[in-house]
Motif scaffolding. Structure first.
Motif, PDB file in Angstrom:
ATOM      1  N   SER A 175      -3.932   3.011  -5.115  1.00 59.27           N
ATOM      2  CA  SER A 175      -2.346   3.211  -4.415  1.00 59.27           C
ATOM      3  C   SER A 175      -2.044   1.753  -3.791  1.00 59.27           C
ATOM      4  CB  SER A 175      -2.590   3.996  -3.181  1.00 59.27           C
ATOM      5  OG  SER A 175      -3.799   3.622  -2.399  1.00 59.27           O
ATOM      6  N   THR A 176      -2.687   0.625  -4.531  1.00 55.01           N
ATOM      7  CA  THR A 176      -2.343  -0.734  -4.065  1.00 55.01           C
ATOM      8  C   THR A 176      -1.514  -1.410  -4.934  1.00 55.01           C
ATOM      9  OG1 THR A 176      -4.505  -0.828  -2.608  1.00 55.01           O
ATOM     10  CG2 THR A 176      -3.469  -3.060  -2.846  1.00 55.01           C
ATOM     11  N   GLU A 226       0.820  -1.125  -0.097  1.00 56.09           N
ATOM     12  CA  GLU A 226       0.279  -0.018  -0.017  1.00 56.09           C
ATOM     13  C   GLU A 226       1.079   1.105   0.139  1.00 56.09           C
ATOM     14  OE1 GLU A 226      -3.427   1.878  -0.459  1.00 56.09           O
ATOM     15  OE2 GLU A 226      -3.206  -0.350  -0.048  1.00 56.09           O
TER      16      GLU A 226
END
Length: 100
Positions: free
Chosen positions: A48-49, A11
């Motif tokens: 964002s992962t 993350e």
């Protein structure tokens, strides 16, 4: 035949998404030098992962990878790039299709 794998979930910290992407791209040459890493993928799961999925023929190959340069770089950059520590799961491959 690959039977062992790793799934790593990453993350990115806010604003570090491009840096994580660049980090994953820079990992490819490192894993190409690992003879027991049969398959390696740097992936994006969401804005964002990110993740890494890699596969090995045996446990020794998986352990060699965990002790290798990509793993060391991942841990070195963790505080700078990631909102939380990488989640590293050892998984079993049930079925696979790889280039012959």
């Amino acid at each position: 035949m690959v039977k062992f794998a790793l799934f790593v979930r990453l993350e990115a910290k806010p604003g570090k998404e491009k840096d994580v992407e660049s980090f994953l791209l820079s990992g490819l040459p490192l894993v190409q030098a690992e003879p027991a890493t049969t398959a390696w993928f740097g992936i994006r799961l969401g804005p964002s992962t990110f993740g890494i999925f890699d596969a090995f023929p045996d446990e020794a190959g998986r352990q060699a990878h965990l002790s290798g340069k990509v793993a060391a770089a991942l841990m070195e950059k963790a505080g700078e790039l990631f909102a939380k520590p990488p989640s590293i799961d050892k998984v079993d491959v049930l079925a696979a299709k790889l280039p012959g």
